[in-house]
Design a protein around this motif. Structure first.
Motif, PDB file in Angstrom:
ATOM      1  N   GLU A 143      -9.923  13.494  -3.988  1.00 24.50           N
ATOM      2  CA  GLU A 143      -8.947  12.809  -3.129  1.00 24.50           C
ATOM      3  C   GLU A 143      -8.784  11.333  -3.463  1.00 24.50           C
ATOM      4  O   GLU A 143      -7.715  10.760  -3.274  1.00 24.50           O
ATOM      5  N   SER A 144      -9.852  10.709  -3.982  1.00 20.19           N
ATOM      6  CA  SER A 144      -9.781   9.286  -4.325  1.00 20.19           C
ATOM      7  C   SER A 144      -8.958   9.038  -5.583  1.00 20.19           C
ATOM      8  O   SER A 144      -8.648   7.905  -5.918  1.00 20.19           O
ATOM      9  N   GLY A 145      -8.598  10.116  -6.290  1.00 19.92           N
ATOM     10  CA  GLY A 145      -7.884   9.966  -7.558  1.00 19.92           C
ATOM     11  C   GLY A 145      -8.824   9.853  -8.745  1.00 19.92           C
ATOM     12  O   GLY A 145      -8.380   9.716  -9.879  1.00 19.92           O
ATOM     13  N   ARG A 146     -10.119   9.900  -8.489  1.00 17.02           N
ATOM     14  CA  ARG A 146     -11.108   9.793  -9.555  1.00 17.02           C
ATOM     15  C   ARG A 146     -11.710  11.165  -9.835  1.00 17.02           C
ATOM     16  O   ARG A 146     -11.248  12.187  -9.350  1.00 17.02           O
ATOM     17  N   THR A 147     -12.772  11.161 -10.618  1.00 14.75           N
ATOM     18  CA  THR A 147     -13.493  12.391 -10.898  1.00 14.75           C
ATOM     19  C   THR A 147     -14.779  12.425 -10.092  1.00 14.75           C
ATOM     20  O   THR A 147     -15.223  11.410  -9.570  1.00 14.75           O
ATOM     21  N   ASP A 150     -16.677  -1.731 -21.147  1.00 15.15           N
ATOM     22  CA  ASP A 150     -16.261  -1.941 -19.763  1.00 15.15           C
ATOM     23  C   ASP A 150     -15.064  -2.892 -19.748  1.00 15.15           C
ATOM     24  O   ASP A 150     -15.140  -4.013 -20.247  1.00 15.15           O
ATOM     25  N   PHE A 151     -13.936  -2.429 -19.199  1.00 11.98           N
ATOM     26  CA  PHE A 151     -12.720  -3.230 -19.154  1.00 11.98           C
ATOM     27  C   PHE A 151     -12.553  -3.839 -17.766  1.00 11.98           C
ATOM     28  O   PHE A 151     -12.623  -3.126 -16.761  1.00 11.98           O
ATOM     29  N   GLU A 181      -8.271  -0.261 -13.805  1.00 12.81           N
ATOM     30  CA  GLU A 181      -7.418   0.561 -12.949  1.00 12.81           C
ATOM     31  C   GLU A 181      -6.249  -0.248 -12.384  1.00 12.81           C
ATOM     32  O   GLU A 181      -5.145   0.266 -12.216  1.00 12.81           O
ATOM     33  N   LEU A 182      -6.482  -1.540 -12.101  1.00 21.69           N
ATOM     34  CA  LEU A 182      -5.393  -2.398 -11.637  1.00 21.69           C
ATOM     35  C   LEU A 182      -4.345  -2.568 -12.733  1.00 21.69           C
ATOM     36  O   LEU A 182      -3.134  -2.536 -12.475  1.00 21.69           O
ATOM     37  N   CYS A 183      -4.824  -2.759 -13.950  1.00 15.82           N
ATOM     38  CA  CYS A 183      -3.896  -2.952 -15.078  1.00 15.82           C
ATOM     39  C   CYS A 183      -3.070  -1.699 -15.339  1.00 15.82           C
ATOM     40  O   CYS A 183      -1.856  -1.787 -15.577  1.00 15.82           O
ATOM     41  N   THR A 184      -3.710  -0.530 -15.299  1.00 18.38           N
ATOM     42  CA  THR A 184      -2.961   0.703 -15.565  1.00 18.38           C
ATOM     43  C   THR A 184      -1.989   1.006 -14.429  1.00 18.38           C
ATOM     44  O   THR A 184      -0.887   1.525 -14.658  1.00 18.38           O
ATOM     45  N   ALA A 185      -2.356   0.662 -13.180  1.00 22.01           N
ATOM     46  CA  ALA A 185      -1.445   0.864 -12.052  1.00 22.01           C
ATOM     47  C   ALA A 185      -0.216  -0.038 -12.197  1.00 22.01           C
ATOM     48  O   ALA A 185       0.923   0.389 -11.965  1.00 22.01           O
ATOM     49  N   ALA A 186      -0.470  -1.289 -12.607  1.00 21.29           N
ATOM     50  CA  ALA A 186       0.642  -2.228 -12.800  1.00 21.29           C
ATOM     51  C   ALA A 186       1.556  -1.765 -13.930  1.00 21.29           C
ATOM     52  O   ALA A 186       2.783  -1.824 -13.817  1.00 21.29           O
ATOM     53  N   SER A 218       6.593  -5.181 -11.668  1.00 20.44           N
ATOM     54  CA  SER A 218       5.354  -5.019 -10.918  1.00 20.44           C
ATOM     55  C   SER A 218       4.835  -6.393 -10.496  1.00 20.44           C
ATOM     56  O   SER A 218       4.518  -7.239 -11.337  1.00 20.44           O
ATOM     57  N   ALA A 219       4.749  -6.645  -9.205  1.00  9.97           N
ATOM     58  CA  ALA A 219       4.191  -7.894  -8.698  1.00  9.97           C
ATOM     59  C   ALA A 219       2.718  -7.992  -9.081  1.00  9.97           C
ATOM     60  O   ALA A 219       2.211  -9.074  -9.400  1.00  9.97           O
ATOM     61  N   LEU A 220       2.041  -6.852  -9.064  1.00  7.71           N
ATOM     62  CA  LEU A 220       0.635  -6.826  -9.471  1.00  7.71           C
ATOM     63  C   LEU A 220       0.503  -7.211 -10.936  1.00  7.71           C
ATOM     64  O   LEU A 220      -0.357  -8.017 -11.309  1.00  7.71           O
ATOM     65  N   GLY A 221       1.388  -6.660 -11.775  1.00  5.94           N
ATOM     66  CA  GLY A 221       1.356  -6.987 -13.197  1.00  5.94           C
ATOM     67  C   GLY A 221       1.611  -8.456 -13.457  1.00  5.94           C
ATOM     68  O   GLY A 221       0.958  -9.076 -14.302  1.00  5.94           O
TER      69      GLY A 221
END
Length: 215
Positions: free
Chosen positions: A139-143, A183-184, A188-193, A203-206
């Motif tokens: 549900e969190s979108g992760r594994t 480790d980047f 996840e923020l970058c890929t979402a943006a 993208s305001a986040l981007g």
């Protein structure tokens, strides 16, 4: 690949972990028996532990931590709810009080799990690969990761390995190989943006990330 190829463990590392864990467990048990939170035969005295939690919270002015079922009962009973019968004694609740005895009480439970469950699981890696099982989407979108269903293979929850000193060091690379980690920062923020930029063109986040802001 990790499920198929599996992981190996180190005999010396496991032996060191087992010795250190059992020594600490014995030390804590002795202190808790003296304090009355553990009986002489080694079983926990839950009533005494709950009373300790209630006393510590009252003295420090802390809210009494209650179990999930206690929260359901509180929602139904309202002002008549008595938290004393629903005291939570998990690691998070005990540690949050800052009380030394409750901290040891929680640590002892954790160490007992390591001795009875984790160390035997790690020992499988001495003879056959440890093959964890993954759920590729929760549900969190992760594994998520688990030990698997047993049978001919043996697994381990390698996605969030405990930080107990010496435990992670039990895993070793096969001869001729090494472990490397990349480790980047804010991946996840970058890929979402980037997904927003690809889908809707902006993208305001981007923009904030590209400006070097702490988002």
């Amino acid at each position: 690949l990790l499920s198929c190829w599996g992981l190996r463990t180190d005999a010396e590392g496991i032996a060191a972990l087992k010795a250190a864990t059992e020594a600490r467990f014995a030390e804590i048990t002795e202190a808790l028996v003296a304090a009355g939170l553990v009986r002489a035969q080694g079983t926990r005295d839950l009533k005494a532990a709950r009373l300790r939690m209630l006393a510590v919270c009252a003295e420090a002015g802390l809210d009494i931590p209650i179990t999930e079922k206690g929260k359901e009962a509180k929602a139904k009973e309202g002002d008549t709810f008595d938290p004393s019968g629903w005291v939570c004694l998990d690691e998070e609740a005990c540690t949050a009080t800052g009380d030394e005895l409750l901290g040891m009480y929680a640590e002892r439970t954790s160490l007992q799990t390591v001795v009875s469950s984790h160390i035997p699981a790690l020992e499988h890696g001495l003879t056959t690969p440890i093959q964890p099982r993954f759920n590729v989407l929760v549900e969190s979108g992760r594994t998520s990761c688990s030990m698997g269903r047993g049978g001919a293979t043996h697994g381990y929850q390698v996605q969030n390995v405990r930080r107990l000193p010496g435990l992670r060091e039990c895993f070793i690379a096969r001869d001729g190989y090494l472990y490397a980690d990349a480790d980047f920062s804010g991946l996840e923020l970058c890929t979402a943006a980037q997904a927003c930029m690809d889908l809707v063109g902006h993208s305001a986040l981007g923009a904030a990330l590209n400006a070097g802001e702490d988002v």
